[in-house]
Each structure stands twice: as structure tokens, then as C-alpha cells.
Design a protein around this motif. Structure first.
Motif, short mmCIF file in Angstrom:
data_model
loop_
_atom_site.label_atom_id
_atom_site.label_comp_id
_atom_site.label_asym_id
_atom_site.label_seq_id
_atom_site.Cartn_x
_atom_site.Cartn_y
_atom_site.Cartn_z
N LEU A 18 92.51 6.02 -33.39
CA LEU A 18 92.71 4.57 -33.35
C LEU A 18 92.38 3.92 -34.68
O LEU A 18 93.10 3.06 -35.19
N VAL A 22 94.79 1.75 -37.24
CA VAL A 22 94.49 0.40 -37.70
C VAL A 22 94.41 0.36 -39.22
O VAL A 22 94.90 -0.57 -39.87
N ARG A 182 87.46 -15.39 -29.81
CA ARG A 182 87.65 -14.02 -29.29
C ARG A 182 87.61 -13.00 -30.43
O ARG A 182 87.10 -11.89 -30.26
N GLN A 183 88.15 -13.36 -31.57
CA GLN A 183 88.06 -12.48 -32.73
C GLN A 183 86.60 -12.23 -33.12
O GLN A 183 86.19 -11.09 -33.36
N ALA A 186 84.83 -9.90 -30.80
CA ALA A 186 85.20 -8.50 -31.03
C ALA A 186 84.43 -7.93 -32.21
O ALA A 186 83.94 -6.80 -32.16
N VAL A 223 87.36 0.70 -30.36
CA VAL A 223 88.07 -0.09 -29.34
C VAL A 223 87.94 -1.59 -29.63
O VAL A 223 88.91 -2.35 -29.52
N SER A 226 90.28 -2.19 -32.68
CA SER A 226 91.69 -1.81 -32.59
C SER A 226 92.48 -2.74 -31.68
O SER A 226 93.55 -3.24 -32.07
N TRP A 227 91.98 -2.99 -30.49
CA TRP A 227 92.73 -3.85 -29.56
C TRP A 227 92.94 -5.26 -30.11
O TRP A 227 94.06 -5.77 -30.09
N PRO A 228 91.89 -5.93 -30.65
CA PRO A 228 92.12 -7.29 -31.17
C PRO A 228 93.04 -7.33 -32.39
O PRO A 228 93.66 -8.35 -32.66
N PHE A 230 95.85 -5.85 -32.79
CA PHE A 230 97.23 -5.97 -32.35
C PHE A 230 97.44 -7.10 -31.34
O PHE A 230 98.57 -7.58 -31.18
N ARG A 231 96.38 -7.56 -30.68
CA ARG A 231 96.51 -8.63 -29.70
C ARG A 231 96.08 -9.99 -30.24
O ARG A 231 96.65 -11.02 -29.87
#
Length: 617
Positions: A18, A22, A182-183, A186, A223, A226-228, A230-231
Motif C-alpha cells: 500500500l 501511495v 478528516r484529513q 487520518a 491504512v 493510503s485510504w484518505p 484516494f478518498r
């Protein structure tokens, strides 16, 4: 070479994959030069994570002592500068990238360089590790390190960088809303997990057959990052409008998230709206922009669509132009300022993130436009007078000249002289009208009593009386204020006594005027009294003459209005121009005695001791 497979290898390997994904994604964006602040630091940060975790997976999988030690040393190529990259990126993220000077970078990255040097020379000084061995008594062959003084120094600066980054992010999270909060969450999780694992590793009793808690926590970090990415476009979407850029802008800028909560504002916006930056942040944009919405345009923020709709308002506040889909422009007046307002939807990676409201002070441009419109109006009025009022006496001159040519009778000369005087009077009044319509450059405290006396001494009062009932001071152009008073006084002296009676046949004509009329005019003026006094925020001038018919009071200031056949109809029009140039208001009404009364209001006064009424005869 002998390898081993552990239960920890797969999750660590997935986390490594992952992070590599990124890192490549960010590197591509960096190379494409998208202009995202801090993208190079973000690429370095994630690369350090991937390098650290990748070499740890190899160390965990290897069995020989020398191989494990080598892979352990290579981990520090990513681990040592990891928190330095993190702190540098956080400074950019919160809008303090200006602190990252060459000296700052040196302070941040010198300790990591010294750490890497100490790691690769550990067996020369044994200050980083005091002992290194492989434990083969458990299920897996695990490398065991005994920490030395240099290692504790490495842990100290790493923890200090991490805690500083956390503190800055937590402080930013208090003001942030929506996607940026939210960023930040994370990033906080991504930092807090390995930091906690590091403390457990250094100070906690960890069985030798367990993997290093710091590296296990990197799975959470992988995690969390990586998720934030792309989201939420983490590392690509920094907080709306950097503070440095905002403060350098002359225009006011207010940025809000999808819920309409203001996340940032510059000093220009705070000044225009009569607020403060700290007072605006966290407030709802509709509440802050009340002076600009004029109670007619309302923002409606919805969860996902974030559209703006018209709300049902009462009859006095029906929306004139709702801002469809968050975009729109209008002009508003706040106090003495005229402000252009522009609302723009903000999107990043096709994700709506809020709205940007730009406020531009256009007062000066608006004033120039008004002046140009006034000048055009004056030109139209001038052309109207020239084409109409001056045409009549010119026609008389032409007719009388033809009669003189035909009859050689000099008695027509008097009509020609009268017409030329009429034209001269019209031209003088027109020039005065144009002068008084110009903007006023300077005003000064002007004593009302003294300027009334001064003006009165310059007019032919014909025996009329004057009473000054106030000695207040007003802020005005002294020369124009005197012209205003002179025209009002002349108007009262000419029209106050009422219409002049028709001359009797026996009245002797002297110099073009019957002697009886002159005497009668003086007798009628002698019965007139003019009063000047103060009003709240202004002053008045009134007489006890015949007054102005109620039906005509709204038109007396119009150009060309007069009940005197010999008048130009420009005297009170000049008064209105002077009043407008000062920003005052004037109205015609009736005095207590039934005469004419003119009230000038919206005048800025200067405190002064009231004097006793002064009468002048």
C-alpha cells in the motif's frame, strides 16, 4: 541464504505494498508539477515509510545473523528522516511553510543523518547498540538489539518531532471542518500509532519472539494514509487558501466547508465586515455575510449536494437572486463601502470541498461611475437649457434687430439689451450649476452664524430682517456652503413677499423699471423676516412670507422651476447640487408662520457652545 515465513509477514507485506502504491502516486503528481504545496515532502514521507517497512519485512524473513543486521541497518535510511519529513509537511499543511528555510531544514535533517552514520558504524563505537544478537530459542529467529546512548538520542528527537506534529495538527483540527478535519484525523492516527509502538518498544517489556511494535504499528499508518489519499486527497488537498496567500491579498477572502462553516478568512474580509479573523472562523457563513446579503439572498447548505436554494421569506425579504449551486456575484453596500461579492464552488479531484467568497472593495470605481453619470446628466441639462431657455431671448434679439434694420427705430434696442442680459444671467447660472455639482475635496468646521452673517452682508436685503438662532458648527466646504445660503436667502427675498403687483399707469419708468414697483418691492421686503437655526444633524432657513404651495414643494429643486417670469429657475437647482455634493439632504416645507422653510439634514456637526439668538436688520 535461509528464509523464514512468520504470521506477521503477510500483513506487513500488504502494508508495504500500500505504501509503495501511495509513494508512486504522489511521485507522479509531483513530477507532473501540479503545484500542490508540500507534495515533495509528502512523497518523501511516504517513501520513508515504505523503505522502513520493506527492509523490516526482509529482516523478519531472513535467518542468518549478518543478513538480519544488514537489513536492520538499511531500515534506518527511511526510519531516521521519517519524522523530519512529517514535521516539515505538517508545517506546510497548516500554512506555515514560510518557516521552512535552509536553516530550518538543516536543523530538522542533521539528527537523521547523524543517526544513519551511527547505525552503519555501530560496531566501531557500540553507542547505538550495545549488543546485537539473534534469538533462536522461540518459534522464529528474531534479531535482538540492546539500546545505547545514541539510540536514545535518536528516539528523543523522533518523539519530539512526532509530538510537535501532533500538537500542530490537533490545534488545526479545532478550526478545521469537513474534508480537512478528516484529513487531519487520518494523519494523527498515522503518527500516533507508531509513536505509541515506539514507547512500548523502548520502555515496555516485549518478549523477544515478538516483532518490533513500532513496525507493527506501521500497518495502521499504511491504512490511515493510503485510504484518505484516494478518498480525501490526503497530501494533495491542503487547507483552503494558505494563510500567507490570504494575508497578501488586498481583497477579502472567506472560505467555508460544505456545511457553510467558515474555515479560514483573511484580515481584509474581517475589516470589510467589521469583525475579526478569530471571530469569523467557526461561524456560519450566512451569519457573517449578513451585511452583504441584504436580507434577500440566503445560503442553504445540504449534506452531499451542497446546493443553494431560495428559502421562503416574508414579503419584505423575498430573494432577488439566490446563488445557484454555490456560484454567484452581486454588489452590496456596507456603510460607506461598495463591495463586489463573488461566490465560487471549490472542488478537488471532483470532490466538492466548500465555497470561496471573494470581497472586492469597488467604492472608488463606483464613485467615479456616479460622477461620470452625474456629468452626463449635467451635459444633458445644459443642452436642454441652451436649446430651450436661451433660444427665446436669441429669437427676440433676432426679431428686434430685423425691425431696427427695417424701420431704423432705436426703441427696439432696449429689448435687445434685456435679452442679452437674460442670456448672460442664464449662462452665469449654468456655469454655477456645473461648478456646484462637482465633488467636494475638502471640508472644514464652519460656524453657521458667521457664514450666515457674511452671506447676508453680500446680498441686497431691501430692509428685510434676519434672525440667526444657532451658532452651531458644521463640516462643509465654506465657499459652497456660502453659495447655498446665498441662493436660499435670495430665494426668500425674491419670492417670500409674494407676487409683485401690476404697475400702475402713473408709475414713472426709470432705467427700464417703474419707480412705483421699486418702492413697493422694498416696502414688501421690509415686512419679511428670515430665520436660520439648527436642527438635529443639520440646519434650516425659513421666512414668514407667502410660502410654497404644497403641490410644488417636491419640484422646487428641479432645474427650470420658477414662478418668476424673469427668473432662470436654476437658483434652487444649484442649492440641490451643493447639498448632493456634500452628501446632505434637503426638503421644502412650511414654517410656523406659513412661509417657506428649507431643512438641510444629514449634516455632520461639530460640538460648540450655543450662542444667544442674534437678530440683524
Amino acid at each position: 541464504m535461509t528464509w523464514q515465513w512468520t504470521v506477521y509477514t503477510l500483513p506487513l507485506l500488504l502494508a508495504f505494498g500500500l505504501l509503495c502504491l501511495v509513494a508512486v502516486y504522489l511521485a507522479v503528481r509531483w513530477r507532473q508539477d501540479e503545484g500542490v504545496p508540500g507534495i515533495a515532502l509528502a512523497t518523501g514521507l511516504v517513501t520513508c515509510l515504505a523503505v522502513t517497512l520493506g527492509w523490516y519485512v526482509l529482516e523478519l524473513s531472513a535467518v542468518p545473523f549478518e543478513t538480519k543486521v544488514l537489513f536492520n541497518q538499511l531500515q534506518y535510511l527511511g526510519l531516521a528522516p521519517l519524522t523530519a519529513f512529517m514535521l516539515a509537511y505538517v508545517l506546510v499543511y497548516i500554512g506555515r511553510g514560510d518557516l521552512l528555510t535552509p536553516r530550518t531544514y538543516a536543523v530538522l535533517f542533521v539528527p537523521p543523518l547523524l543517526t544513519i552514520l551511527a547505525v552503519f558504524t555501530y560496531d566501531l563505537h557500540w553507542q547505538f547498540w550495545t549488543d546485537v544478537a539473534v534469538d533462536t530459542n522461540s518459534t522464529y529467529a528474531m534479531l535482538v538489539n540492546e539500546h545505547g546512548t545514541a539510540y536514545l538520542g535518536f528516539f528523543a528527537y523522533t518523539a519530539a518531532y512526532a509530538f510537535t506534529s501532533l500538537g500542530l495538527l490537533v490545534r488545526k483540527a479545532i478550526d478545521a471542518r469537513g474534508v480537512h478535519r478528516r484529513q487531519i484525523c487520518a494523519m494523527i492516527v498515522g503518527i500516533l500509532a507508531p509513536l505509541t509502538g515506539g514507547f512500548v518498544y523502548v520502555f515496555g517489556p516485549i518478549p523477544q519472539h515478538y516483532p518490533t511494535p513500532t513496525y507493527v504499528a506501521f500497518v495502521v499508518t499504511a491504512v490511515a494514509f493510503s485510504w484518505p489519499v484516494f478518498r480525501l486527497d490526503l497530501f494533495g488537498l491542503v487547507p483552503i487558501a494558505h494563510r500567507t496567500l490570504l494575508e497578501q491579498m488586498d481583497d477579502g477572502v472567506v472560505a467555508c466547508d460544505e456545511n457553510g462553516v467558515i474555515v479560514t478568512a483573511n484580515e481584509g474580509a474581517a475589516t470589510m465586515l467589521g469583525s475579526t479573523q478569530s471571530g469569523m472562523i467557526g461561524a456560519h457563513v450566512e451569519d457573517v455575510l449578513v451585511p452583504l446579503l441584504d436580507k434577500r439572498t440566503r445560503f442553504e447548505f445540504e449534506d452531499e449536494t451542497a446546493t443553494t436554494n431560495e428559502t421562503e421569506l416574508d414579503e419584505d425579504s423575498i430573494p432577488e437572486a439566490a446563488i445557484g449551486d454555490g456560484d454567484g456575484e452581486w454588489t452590496a453596500t456596507v456603510g460607506n463601502r461598495v463591495i463586489d461579492v463573488s461566490v465560487t464552488r471549490l472542488r478537488q479531484s471532483d470532490q466538492p470541498v466548500g465555497r470561496l467568497v471573494t470581497l472586492t472593495d469597488v467604492t472608488e470605481r463606483h464613485t467615479r461611475t456616479q460622477q461620470l453619470q452625474s456629468q452626463n446628466t449635467y451635459l444633458d441639462e445644459f443642452a436642454e437649457v441652451v436649446s430651450h431657455d436661451i433660444a427665446t431671448p436669441l429669437g427676440v434679439i433676432e426679431n428686434r434687430a430685423q425691425l431696427i434694420e427695417l424701420t431704423n427705430d432705436p426703441e427696439h434696442v432696449d429689448d435687445i439689451f434685456d435679452s442679452t442680459e437674460r442670456i448672460q444671467q442664464l449662462m452665469d447660472d449654468l456655469l454655477e450649476l456645473a461648478r456646484q455639482g462637482r465633488a467636494i475635496d475638502e471640508i472644514e468646521p464652519t460656524d453657521l452664524e458667521s457664514i450666515v452673517r457674511e452671506t447676508w452682508d453680500g446680498v441686497d436685503s431691501e430692509g428685510a430682517g434676519l434672525v440667526v438662532e444657532s451658532s452651531s458648527r458644521v463640516l462643509a466646504s465654506r465657499s459652497r456652503c456660502r453659495q447655498l445660503l446665498e441662493n436660499l436667502l435670495k430665494n426668500a427675498l425674491i419670492h417670500g413677499p409674494g407676487p409683485q403687483p401690476e404697475p400702475a399707469e402713473s408709475d414713472e419708468v426709470i432705467g427700464g423699471q417703474r419707480e412705483g414697483n421699486s418702492v413697493a418691492s422694498a416696502e414688501r421686503a421690509a415686512d419679511l423676516t428670515i430665520r436660520v437655526g439648527a436642527l438635529p444633524g443639520g440646519f434650516y432657513l425659513e421666512d414668514d412670507g407667502v410660502g410654497i404651495p404644497e403641490a410644488d414643494r417636491s419640484t422646487v429643486f428641479e432645474q427650470g422651476y420658477t414662478d418668476d417670469p424673469e427668473g432662470t429657475g436654476l437658483g434652487l437647482a444649484i442649492v440641490a447640487r451643493i447639498v448632493d455634493a456634500h452628501g446632505w439632504s434637503i426638503r421644502a416645507t412650511e414654517s410656523e408662520s406659513g412661509g417657506a422653510r428649507f431643512e438641510v439634514t444629514d449634516v455632520e456637526t461639530v460640538s460648540n457652545e450655543d450662542g444667544a439668538p442674534v437678530a440683524t436688520r
